[in-house]
Design a protein around this motif. Sequence first.
Motif, PDB file in Angstrom:
ATOM      1  N   PRO A   9       5.838   0.267   3.795  1.00  0.00           N
ATOM      2  CA  PRO A   9       4.848   0.128   2.724  1.00  0.00           C
ATOM      3  C   PRO A   9       5.197   0.910   1.462  1.00  0.00           C
ATOM      4  N   ALA A  10       6.178   1.824   1.570  1.00  0.00           N
ATOM      5  CA  ALA A  10       6.584   2.594   0.392  1.00  0.00           C
ATOM      6  C   ALA A  10       7.601   1.864  -0.467  1.00  0.00           C
ATOM      7  N   THR A  11       8.261   0.835   0.110  1.00  0.00           N
ATOM      8  CA  THR A  11       9.316   0.144  -0.625  1.00  0.00           C
ATOM      9  C   THR A  11       9.187  -1.374  -0.577  1.00  0.00           C
ATOM     10  N   ASP A  12       8.326  -1.893   0.293  1.00  0.00           N
ATOM     11  CA  ASP A  12       8.185  -3.329   0.544  1.00  0.00           C
ATOM     12  C   ASP A  12       9.418  -3.920   1.235  1.00  0.00           C
ATOM     13  N   GLN A  13      10.293  -3.094   1.761  1.00  0.00           N
ATOM     14  CA  GLN A  13      11.482  -3.583   2.457  1.00  0.00           C
ATOM     15  C   GLN A  13      11.183  -3.864   3.927  1.00  0.00           C
ATOM     16  N   VAL A  14      11.848  -4.877   4.477  1.00  0.00           N
ATOM     17  CA  VAL A  14      11.768  -5.153   5.915  1.00  0.00           C
ATOM     18  C   VAL A  14      12.598  -4.110   6.653  1.00  0.00           C
ATOM     19  N   VAL A  15      11.981  -3.434   7.629  1.00  0.00           N
ATOM     20  CA  VAL A  15      12.708  -2.404   8.377  1.00  0.00           C
ATOM     21  C   VAL A  15      12.970  -2.812   9.820  1.00  0.00           C
ATOM     22  N   TRP A  16      12.273  -3.845  10.308  1.00  0.00           N
ATOM     23  CA  TRP A  16      12.472  -4.270  11.699  1.00  0.00           C
ATOM     24  C   TRP A  16      11.942  -5.681  11.852  1.00  0.00           C
ATOM     25  N   GLN A  17      12.652  -6.473  12.645  1.00  0.00           N
ATOM     26  CA  GLN A  17      12.182  -7.799  13.027  1.00  0.00           C
ATOM     27  C   GLN A  17      12.453  -8.015  14.499  1.00  0.00           C
ATOM     28  N   GLY A  18      11.549  -8.722  15.142  1.00  0.00           N
ATOM     29  CA  GLY A  18      11.726  -9.020  16.554  1.00  0.00           C
ATOM     30  C   GLY A  18      10.787 -10.127  16.968  1.00  0.00           C
ATOM     31  N   ALA A  19      10.989 -10.588  18.172  1.00  0.00           N
ATOM     32  CA  ALA A  19      10.180 -11.700  18.676  1.00  0.00           C
ATOM     33  C   ALA A  19       8.823 -11.201  19.164  1.00  0.00           C
ATOM     34  N   GLU A  20       7.779 -11.943  18.856  1.00  0.00           N
ATOM     35  CA  GLU A  20       6.458 -11.657  19.386  1.00  0.00           C
ATOM     36  C   GLU A  20       6.392 -12.173  20.823  1.00  0.00           C
ATOM     37  N   SER A  21       5.772 -11.412  21.690  1.00  0.00           N
ATOM     38  CA  SER A  21       5.687 -11.801  23.096  1.00  0.00           C
ATOM     39  C   SER A  21       4.800 -13.034  23.249  1.00  0.00           C
ATOM     40  N   THR A  22       5.212 -13.917  24.134  1.00  0.00           N
ATOM     41  CA  THR A  22       4.413 -15.104  24.438  1.00  0.00           C
ATOM     42  C   THR A  22       3.384 -14.761  25.512  1.00  0.00           C
ATOM     43  N   PRO A 336      -3.858   2.524  -8.422  1.00  0.00           N
ATOM     44  CA  PRO A 336      -2.420   2.567  -8.129  1.00  0.00           C
ATOM     45  C   PRO A 336      -1.807   3.924  -8.466  1.00  0.00           C
ATOM     46  N   VAL A 337      -0.676   4.215  -7.814  1.00  0.00           N
ATOM     47  CA  VAL A 337       0.058   5.455  -8.067  1.00  0.00           C
ATOM     48  C   VAL A 337       1.302   5.111  -8.883  1.00  0.00           C
ATOM     49  N   ASP A 338       1.281   5.471 -10.167  1.00  0.00           N
ATOM     50  CA  ASP A 338       2.421   5.243 -11.068  1.00  0.00           C
ATOM     51  C   ASP A 338       2.897   3.797 -10.955  1.00  0.00           C
ATOM     52  N   ASN A 339       4.193   3.614 -10.754  1.00  0.00           N
ATOM     53  CA  ASN A 339       4.744   2.262 -10.624  1.00  0.00           C
ATOM     54  C   ASN A 339       5.154   1.949  -9.194  1.00  0.00           C
ATOM     55  N   LEU A 340       4.525   2.618  -8.239  1.00  0.00           N
ATOM     56  CA  LEU A 340       4.883   2.442  -6.841  1.00  0.00           C
ATOM     57  C   LEU A 340       4.230   1.183  -6.261  1.00  0.00           C
ATOM     58  N   PRO A 341       4.727   0.699  -5.114  1.00  0.00           N
ATOM     59  CA  PRO A 341       4.164  -0.519  -4.513  1.00  0.00           C
ATOM     60  C   PRO A 341       2.666  -0.407  -4.246  1.00  0.00           C
ATOM     61  N   GLY A 342       2.043  -1.567  -4.027  1.00  0.00           N
ATOM     62  CA  GLY A 342       0.593  -1.663  -3.972  1.00  0.00           C
ATOM     63  C   GLY A 342      -0.079  -0.992  -2.797  1.00  0.00           C
ATOM     64  N   ALA A 343       0.681  -0.505  -1.812  1.00  0.00           N
ATOM     65  CA  ALA A 343       0.059   0.223  -0.703  1.00  0.00           C
ATOM     66  C   ALA A 343      -0.292   1.653  -1.089  1.00  0.00           C
ATOM     67  N   PHE A 344       0.245   2.137  -2.215  1.00  0.00           N
ATOM     68  CA  PHE A 344      -0.072   3.488  -2.682  1.00  0.00           C
ATOM     69  C   PHE A 344      -1.418   3.480  -3.413  1.00  0.00           C
ATOM     70  N   VAL A 345      -2.268   4.455  -3.102  1.00  0.00           N
ATOM     71  CA  VAL A 345      -3.526   4.630  -3.823  1.00  0.00           C
ATOM     72  C   VAL A 345      -3.728   6.112  -4.115  1.00  0.00           C
ATOM     73  N   ARG A 346      -4.347   6.399  -5.240  1.00  0.00           N
ATOM     74  CA  ARG A 346      -4.676   7.780  -5.571  1.00  0.00           C
ATOM     75  C   ARG A 346      -5.875   8.247  -4.753  1.00  0.00           C
ATOM     76  N   PRO A 347      -5.945   9.529  -4.431  1.00  0.00           N
ATOM     77  CA  PRO A 347      -7.121  10.039  -3.723  1.00  0.00           C
ATOM     78  C   PRO A 347      -8.355   9.973  -4.616  1.00  0.00           C
ATOM     79  N   ALA A 348      -9.493   9.699  -3.998  1.00  0.00           N
ATOM     80  CA  ALA A 348     -10.740   9.565  -4.745  1.00  0.00           C
ATOM     81  C   ALA A 348     -11.767  10.574  -4.259  1.00  0.00           C
ATOM     82  N   LEU A 349     -12.596  11.028  -5.191  1.00  0.00           N
ATOM     83  CA  LEU A 349     -13.690  11.948  -4.891  1.00  0.00           C
ATOM     84  C   LEU A 349     -14.927  11.386  -5.586  1.00  0.00           C
ATOM     85  N   ILE A 350     -15.977  11.090  -4.804  1.00  0.00           N
ATOM     86  CA  ILE A 350     -17.195  10.522  -5.374  1.00  0.00           C
ATOM     87  C   ILE A 350     -18.399  11.320  -4.897  1.00  0.00           C
ATOM     88  N   ASP A 351     -19.432  11.372  -5.741  1.00  0.00           N
ATOM     89  CA  ASP A 351     -20.676  12.066  -5.410  1.00  0.00           C
ATOM     90  C   ASP A 351     -21.705  11.006  -5.014  1.00  0.00           C
TER      91      ASP A 351
END
Length: 471
Positions: A9-22, A336-351
Amino acid sequence: MSQLTSIDPATDQVVWQGAESTPGQVADAVAAARAAFPDWADRPRQDRIDALKRYQAALKARATEMAQAISRETGKALWETTAELGAMQGKVDISIRAYDERTGERANDTAFGRAVLRHRPHGVAAVLGPFNFPGHLPNGHIVPALLAGDTVVFKPSEETPWTGQLMAECLAEADLPAGVFNLVQGGRDVGAALLDQPIDALMFTGSGAAGAHFRRKFADDPHVILALELGGNNPLVVWDAADVEAVAGLVVQSAFVTTGQRCSCARRLIVPEGPQGDAIVEAVAALVDRLIFAPWDSQPEPYGGPLISKSAAAAALKALQDRIDAGARVIRASGPVDNLPGAFVRPALIDVTGVHMPDEEMFAPFLSVTRVATFDAAIQEANATRYGLSAGLVSDDPANWDRFIRRIRAGVVNFNRPTTGAAGDMPFGGLGASGNHRPSAYYAADYCAYPVASFEAAGVKNIEGEMKGLR
């Protein structure tokens, strides 16, 4: 055969692929576990200990590789995944001690014979893993289950299948008998197929909604032991604490570590009305501004990474906006956090003081602030949740802690420490929507085996002298 893909989620790159169990492969895995169970359960306990020690050695040998893989698959910082691998290795020794202390076998002589307590494994245990600690949390079920003599079918989260594959490789290096440990891969359909099989235990870490579904599913199957470690809408109360900078560190670590993706993260900060509460919130906001969220291998070292996926980030931001639309006041906005992929979010504080909020867990770096007039009101507000996983108090006054620990309703309750802190040799879990009173960690031994109590005599003996009402 469907393909399963894991994305960093930090790069949007595929890191692993495999078969789903039937469905057929899932059925075969359960059948293999069932066939392997009698021999595994009947083996000398030392055989099982030796096998788990070999697994521990494999984890140690591959720790660097696996920590980097978990960082790539989840986006978590390397300092955190390195600690996760350490916890996985330590779980073996802790589980051996826990089994000896809480289960095992013991006996004593009585007037009526020898009283013997034994513990027997349940059979086939299905373990469903989460994505946030994809190694450590399922490992905390798998190790004590195997030690007790259960056989295991493990389905990792579909978000973190690579970590599950690496764990399976380490268990294969431990030279377990065929069928004792079995890996199936896939999403909800594969999980559902597994739970439709004739299993004897379900060990699950995940959301409260999923846990509620499993309770309903197995309501008519009391022989299936359920160990459910679920989420929480966890409160952190700060009261009569003078050092606001020290307070801020405890609050931030409670709420934002692992980018808010720990079930024990504080979701609700409860502070006094007036200047004392204002000072606390201001100090927390100032420290939030200093947190670095970046890819796991960035320099300088990041505090946290992305959420597990873009879809998780979008759902979290919508839930946050719903609260703002309902009247919550923004102290620190997310986005969003700077120009990073969309899984990055800034921390939020709400009252959210005076605003009705849904009693739901937001699995993200978002913290809600509520201000109250008295300490009793703070405890009442803390308990105003259907969850009951973790809670915390930050205070200079020990009398506050004495009252808090007696009244708070949660399974993990910390004092002047982050809500996310938990010792490996203590139980971990909650009540209400946070679990089913089967805390994991050190108490996992309790749900991996059931007690058998016996009266035993060396030979057949006439007991007419013990009987009443004979002619």
